[in-house]
Scaffold this active site. Structure first.
Site, short mmCIF file in Angstrom:
data_model
loop_
_atom_site.label_atom_id
_atom_site.label_comp_id
_atom_site.label_asym_id
_atom_site.label_seq_id
_atom_site.Cartn_x
_atom_site.Cartn_y
_atom_site.Cartn_z
N HIS A 1 0.74 -1.17 0.09
CA HIS A 1 0.05 0.10 0.10
C HIS A 1 0.83 1.42 -0.11
O HIS A 1 0.40 2.36 -0.61
CB HIS A 1 -0.90 0.08 1.13
CG HIS A 1 -0.23 0.21 2.48
ND1 HIS A 1 -0.02 -0.99 3.35
CD2 HIS A 1 -0.10 1.28 3.19
CE1 HIS A 1 0.69 -0.45 4.51
NE2 HIS A 1 0.59 0.83 4.48
N LYS B 1 6.15 5.56 -1.19
CA LYS B 1 6.85 6.47 -0.43
C LYS B 1 8.32 6.48 -0.90
O LYS B 1 9.24 7.00 -0.31
CB LYS B 1 6.88 5.93 1.01
CG LYS B 1 5.34 6.58 1.85
CD LYS B 1 5.42 5.72 3.17
CE LYS B 1 3.97 6.23 3.96
NZ LYS B 1 3.74 5.78 5.20
N HIS C 1 2.48 9.95 -2.26
CA HIS C 1 2.96 8.59 -2.34
C HIS C 1 1.80 7.70 -2.55
O HIS C 1 2.04 6.25 -3.12
CB HIS C 1 3.16 8.20 -0.72
CG HIS C 1 2.25 7.71 -0.08
ND1 HIS C 1 1.64 8.91 0.78
CD2 HIS C 1 1.48 6.53 0.53
CE1 HIS C 1 0.76 8.23 1.85
NE2 HIS C 1 0.66 6.94 1.55
N HIS D 1 -6.16 6.20 1.52
CA HIS D 1 -6.15 7.58 2.19
C HIS D 1 -7.37 8.41 1.96
O HIS D 1 -7.40 9.48 2.51
CB HIS D 1 -5.04 8.35 2.33
CG HIS D 1 -3.88 7.94 2.93
ND1 HIS D 1 -3.51 7.55 4.34
CD2 HIS D 1 -2.55 7.55 2.37
CE1 HIS D 1 -2.47 7.31 4.66
NE2 HIS D 1 -1.75 7.09 3.41
N ASP E 1 -4.65 0.22 8.16
CA ASP E 1 -3.41 0.91 8.13
C ASP E 1 -3.39 1.93 9.29
O ASP E 1 -2.50 2.13 9.94
CB ASP E 1 -3.26 1.83 6.82
CG ASP E 1 -1.98 2.46 6.64
OD1 ASP E 1 -1.02 2.11 7.08
OD2 ASP E 1 -2.21 3.64 5.93
P1 C2E Z 1 1.10 6.21 8.18
O1 C2E Z 1 2.13 6.39 9.79
O2 C2E Z 1 1.10 4.87 7.71
O3 C2E Z 1 -0.13 6.73 8.86
C1 C2E Z 1 -1.25 6.00 8.31
C2 C2E Z 1 -2.65 6.91 8.85
O4 C2E Z 1 -2.73 6.44 10.04
C3 C2E Z 1 -2.36 8.58 8.78
O5 C2E Z 1 -2.52 9.01 7.16
C4 C2E Z 1 -3.50 8.85 9.48
O6 C2E Z 1 -4.63 8.90 9.06
C5 C2E Z 1 -3.33 7.84 10.53
N1 C2E Z 1 -2.45 8.13 11.57
C6 C2E Z 1 -1.13 7.77 12.01
N2 C2E Z 1 -0.77 8.42 13.25
C7 C2E Z 1 -1.71 9.18 13.47
C8 C2E Z 1 -1.47 10.05 14.90
O7 C2E Z 1 -0.92 10.19 15.53
N3 C2E Z 1 -2.79 10.71 15.02
C9 C2E Z 1 -3.93 10.62 13.93
N4 C2E Z 1 -4.92 11.33 14.16
N5 C2E Z 1 -3.81 9.77 13.04
C10 C2E Z 1 -2.78 9.19 12.77
P2 C2E Z 1 -1.79 10.03 6.96
O8 C2E Z 1 -2.14 11.24 8.05
O9 C2E Z 1 -2.49 10.55 5.54
O10 C2E Z 1 -0.39 10.12 6.69
C11 C2E Z 1 0.22 9.49 5.63
C12 C2E Z 1 1.73 9.08 6.19
O11 C2E Z 1 2.15 10.45 6.14
C13 C2E Z 1 1.85 8.50 7.29
O12 C2E Z 1 1.81 7.07 7.18
C14 C2E Z 1 3.19 9.01 7.56
O13 C2E Z 1 4.39 8.24 6.82
C15 C2E Z 1 3.20 10.21 6.86
N6 C2E Z 1 3.29 11.21 7.99
C16 C2E Z 1 2.00 11.80 8.38
N7 C2E Z 1 2.31 12.88 9.46
C17 C2E Z 1 3.26 12.84 9.93
C18 C2E Z 1 4.49 13.52 10.60
O14 C2E Z 1 3.96 14.55 11.12
N8 C2E Z 1 5.83 13.52 10.72
C19 C2E Z 1 6.37 12.46 9.62
N9 C2E Z 1 7.62 12.35 9.84
N10 C2E Z 1 5.58 11.82 9.07
C20 C2E Z 1 4.13 11.76 8.78
C1 SIN Z 2 5.06 3.50 7.72
O1 SIN Z 2 5.71 2.71 8.59
O2 SIN Z 2 5.48 4.71 7.13
C2 SIN Z 2 3.39 3.23 7.75
C3 SIN Z 2 2.91 3.52 8.92
C4 SIN Z 2 1.75 2.78 9.34
O3 SIN Z 2 0.83 2.71 8.70
O4 SIN Z 2 1.85 2.28 10.43
FE FE Z 3 -0.18 5.26 2.98
FE FE Z 4 0.72 2.19 6.13
#
Ligand code: C2E
Ligand code: SIN
Ligand code: FE
Ligand code: FE
Ligand code: SIN
Ligand code: SIN
Length: 410
Positions: A247, A251, A276, A303, A352
């Site tokens: 998925h 990235k 991504h 997403h 996810d």
């Molecule tokens: P991810 O880590 O795979 O997160 C997937 C989705 O899980 C996020 O999509 C969001 O909908 C939810 N999610 C994850 N952690 C949190 C959280 O702490 N609070 C809330 N409310 N939701 C959470 P999203 O937001 O579209 O982010 C996509 C990807 O972008 C994330 O994948 C991550 O790789 C990156 N990302 C998002 N925010 C940050 C950030 O603040 N810092 C960094 N370094 N990466 C980020």
């Molecule tokens: C990731 O490791 O960037 C994917 C985060 C998640 O979906 O937990």
């Molecule tokens: Fe994603």
């Molecule tokens: Fe993921």
């Protein structure tokens, strides 16, 4: 069924098994078919990892009947050394089939013994056991297939017929080769993901395997509630499992400075990160198979949000530009909403987010389970498809079992 009938059935099964790409789904299939073949009430598969057997999959019709429809047997994995002391270990070590009439009355001189633990725990009575080595073309034992409690027409437990042994050995060798192939597919995918991980250390194999397994658990319940034919479910869950692992492959195209940022992203960075989705879809745009097609769909849609506020919306993955008629502001497309989002996209979104919230990142802590579940419930109808959230909660015991079985390794 006649012998010729059974043989031709085995050949068909062999062809079918070689289409299944995902290992877990293949094990499920092998066990179902083997049990049907000899009318066995239960069975298990052990897979060899170096000098041990890992208890990898099990089915039990009697115990299954005591569960509500759609619920699964939860079992824990354990390992057995390959030596003569256990039945499975003996079969793996010697590469021979073992046909036992009664587990509680083994021959005096047998080197192996029967472990009563499972029966004690589950209140099941194991009687006849047919244990078959899974031997590949290269004469390597890659695991053990164990069938338990053959039943006659009246439903009474009987011994496994000796005349069935050659046939089941033949079946086992086809199964072994299919397992070897599925193992290869899995390791190729995991290596692709490992490559992505060299760039993005949080993109781990464990994470993608959990997301994929949660997705299948949700899909199975959802599909059952929608009365999707079991044959379609069998095929689709294999495709889903493989595609869900990929998925986030898009990235790999995101710049390091954003991908590896140890803090919260700012708005501009997040806009880049959002790419991504369609960048991943673009990787699979030359669709050669249903697997590529599903991978593109999932990369593109994981997403999106049920209420339409997700991303990337109606974008052409070739150009990254909004599709004609869907541009809502310069370069921005309208989000897909509700059923405009393909089911696999809606499912992986749930898997996810659940896994992301369960995991810690350099920029955030893991949430505790209560808070996560409360959020998942609250987001039904906003972020998530409400029906699929119901399916997620229905399969929560399976989800928790997956979480335990696939821990982060580093
Ligand atoms: P991810 O880590 O795979 O997160 C997937 C989705 O899980 C996020 O999509 C969001 O909908 C939810 N999610 C994850 N952690 C949190 C959280 O702490 N609070 C809330 N409310 N939701 C959470 P999203 O937001 O579209 O982010 C996509 C990807 O972008 C994330 O994948 C991550 O790789 C990156 N990302 C998002 N925010 C940050 C950030 O603040 N810092 C960094 N370094 N990466 C980020
Ligand atoms: C990731 O490791 O960037 C994917 C985060 C998640 O979906 O937990
Ligand atoms: Fe994603
Ligand atoms: Fe993921
Ligand atoms: C958010 O939506 O709060 C950012 C997602 C994340 O931290 O991964
Ligand atoms: C989501 O489902 O949007 C993530 C959790 C949250 O925003 O609170």
């Amino acid at each position: 069924m006649t012998t010729a009938g059974k043989l031709s059935k085995i050949i068909d099964l062999g062809l079918e098994m070689n289409q299944v790409k995902d290992l877990d789904i293949l094990l499920d299939r092998i066990l179902s078919e083997a049990r049907k073949f000899v009318n066995a009430d239960a069975g298990s598969i052990y897979i060899r990892r170096r000098d041990k057997l890992e208890f990898s999959y099990t089915q039990n019709a009697t115990l299954q009947k005591s569960l509500p429809p759609g619920k699964k047997l939860i079992y824990s994995s354990f390992t057995v050394p390959i030596n003569n002391l256990s039945i499975a270990g003996y079969v793996a070590g010697n590469g021979v089939l073992l046909n036992i009439q009664d587990a509680y009355r083994l021959p005096e001189d047998a080197p192996y013994s029967f472990s009563h633990d499972f029966d004690k725990m589950s209140k099941y009575r194991t009687q006849s056991i047919l244990t078959i080595p899974l031997t590949t073309k290269r004469n390597e034992v890659i695991g053990v297939l164990q069938l338990i409690n053959a039943k006659n027409r009246k439903g009474e437990v009987v011994a496994f017929q000796k005349s069935m042994e050659p046939m089941i050995l033949h079946f086992a060798s086809i199964a072994a080769n299919a397992i070897e192939r599925a193992n290869m597919t899995r390791s190729i995918i995991l290596r692709t993901i490992e490559m992505a991980r060299l760039r993005d250390p949080k993109e781990t194999g464990a994470h993608v395997q959990r997301v994929a397994s949660y997705s299948v658990a949700i899909y199975e319940v959802w599909a059952m509630q929608r009365s999707i034919p079991p044959r379609d479910v069998e095929r689709d869950k294999d495709i889903l499992k493989i595609a869900a692992m990929l998925h986030d492959v898009g990235k790999v195209a995101i710049p390091d400075i954003i991908l590896k940022k140890p803090d919260k992203l700012n708005d501009r960075e997040f806009e880049t990160m959002k790419q991504h989705t369609w960048l991943g879809a673009k990787l699979f745009s030359e669709t050669f198979s249903e697997y590529d097609e599903a991978s593109a769909i999932i990369a593109m849609n994981h997403h999106e949000r049920w209420d339409g506020s997700g991303y990337p919306g109606f974008i052409d993955p070739e150009t990254g530009r909004p599709i004609l008629g869907f541009e809502v502001s310069p370069g921005k497309a309208r989000g897909r909403k509700s059923e405009e989002i393909p089911p696999f996209g809606r499912i992986v979104a749930i898997a996810d987010v659940y896994d992301a919230l369960s995991s810690s990142r350099s920029y955030k802590d893991a949430w505790d389970e209560d808070r996560i579940l409360e959020t998942m419930r609250m987001e039904a109808g906003r972020h998530f498809d409400p029906e699929m959230i119901d399916a997620f909660f229905f399969s929560l015991d399976v989800v928790h079992n997956i979480k335990e079985r696939i821990p982060d390794t580093d």
